[in-house]
Motif scaffolding. Structure first.
Motif, short mmCIF file in Angstrom:
data_model
loop_
_atom_site.label_atom_id
_atom_site.label_comp_id
_atom_site.label_asym_id
_atom_site.label_seq_id
_atom_site.Cartn_x
_atom_site.Cartn_y
_atom_site.Cartn_z
N PHE A 17 0.81 -1.09 -0.13
CA PHE A 17 -0.10 -0.09 -0.07
C PHE A 17 1.00 1.16 -0.03
N LEU A 18 1.91 1.29 0.89
CA LEU A 18 2.77 2.35 0.97
C LEU A 18 3.42 2.63 -0.56
N LEU A 19 3.80 1.45 -1.13
CA LEU A 19 4.46 1.51 -2.57
C LEU A 19 3.36 2.26 -3.62
N SER A 20 2.41 1.49 -3.50
CA SER A 20 1.29 2.13 -4.33
C SER A 20 0.86 3.37 -4.33
N LYS A 21 0.76 3.89 -2.97
CA LYS A 21 0.49 5.44 -2.69
C LYS A 21 1.55 6.21 -3.35
N ALA A 22 2.86 5.94 -3.03
CA ALA A 22 3.88 6.58 -3.39
C ALA A 22 4.03 6.36 -5.08
N GLY A 71 3.23 9.95 -7.58
CA GLY A 71 4.24 10.34 -8.35
C GLY A 71 3.83 10.34 -9.84
N GLY A 72 2.55 10.31 -10.02
CA GLY A 72 2.34 10.36 -11.46
C GLY A 72 2.04 8.97 -12.13
N PHE A 73 2.16 8.02 -11.66
CA PHE A 73 1.95 6.79 -12.45
C PHE A 73 0.24 6.45 -12.64
N LYS A 74 -0.31 6.17 -13.82
CA LYS A 74 -1.77 6.04 -14.10
C LYS A 74 -2.21 4.79 -13.42
N THR A 75 -3.46 4.93 -12.96
CA THR A 75 -3.71 3.79 -12.02
C THR A 75 -3.97 2.49 -12.90
N SER A 76 -4.59 2.52 -14.16
CA SER A 76 -4.89 1.34 -14.99
C SER A 76 -3.57 0.91 -15.32
N ILE A 77 -2.40 1.42 -15.52
CA ILE A 77 -1.09 1.00 -15.97
C ILE A 77 -0.52 0.30 -14.74
N PHE A 78 -0.79 0.90 -13.51
CA PHE A 78 -0.04 0.30 -12.21
C PHE A 78 -0.86 -0.97 -12.10
N VAL A 79 -2.28 -1.07 -12.24
CA VAL A 79 -2.88 -2.42 -12.07
C VAL A 79 -2.50 -3.48 -12.87
N PHE A 80 -2.43 -2.88 -14.17
CA PHE A 80 -1.90 -3.87 -15.34
C PHE A 80 -0.54 -4.49 -15.19
N TYR A 81 0.38 -3.82 -14.70
CA TYR A 81 1.88 -4.22 -14.02
C TYR A 81 1.63 -5.13 -12.97
#
Length: 129
Positions: A32-37, A41-51
Motif C-alpha cells: 500500500f505504501l509503494l502503491s500510494k507513492a 508520483g504520477g503513475f496512471k492507475t490502469s497501468i499500475f494495475v496492469f503491471y
C-alpha cells in the motif's frame, strides 16, 4: 525421548500461523505504501494495475504449471470465460477503483478498503454463476 510433546507442537504451530499472518500484513502494508507513492508520483492507475496483475501472473503461473500440471483437470472454454469475466470485473475493476481512491485518500484508507475485494469478487461470482 528427545521429541516435542503434543502440547509443545500445537504451541509452535500456533506461533507459525501468527507469524505468517504478521508477515502477510507487513507485505500488504509495504504494497500500500509503494502503491500510494507510485500513484502520487504520477503513475496512471490502469497501468499500475496492469503491471501488478502481470507481475502476479508471471509469479503464480509457473508455480501452478509445474506443481499441478499432472493433477489438474482440463479447462473448458465456458469455464475459462467465466474465470476471465470474474477476474476482469471482480479483481481488476476493483483494483482500478481502489487505485483511483488511493490518489485522493491515504494509504491507511486504502489498506482498510482492500478488505472489500473478496466480497465484491464473491458477488460477481454469484452474479455469473
Amino acid at each position: 525421548m528427545g521429541g516435542a510433546s503434543p502440547t509443545t507442537a500445537k504451541f509452535h504451530d500456533g506461533k507459525k500461523a501468527y507469524g505468517a499472518v504478521v508477515i502477510i500484513q507487513l507485505i500488504y502494508a509495504g504494497l500500500f505504501l509503494l502503491s500510494k507513492a507510485a500513484l502520487d508520483g504520477g503513475f496512471k492507475t490502469s497501468i499500475f494495475v496492469f503491471y501488478r496483475q502481470t507481475f502476479a501472473t508471471a509469479l503464480v503461473v509457473p508455480l501452478a504449471f509445474f506443481l499441478e500440471w499432472k493433477h489438474a483437470p482440463a479447462l473448458s472454454l465456458p469455464t475459462f470465460c467465466k474465470i476471465f469475466v470474474l477476474s476482469l470485473f471482480g479483481i481488476t475493476l476493483t483494483l482500478n477503483v481502489n487505485g483511483i481512491a488511493f490518489i485522493y485518500t491515504s494509504a491507511t484508507l486504502g489498506a482498510a478498503s482492500v478488505n472489500t475485494l473478496p466480497a465484491i469478487t464473491f458477488f460477481v461470482a454469484l452474479l455469473f454463476g
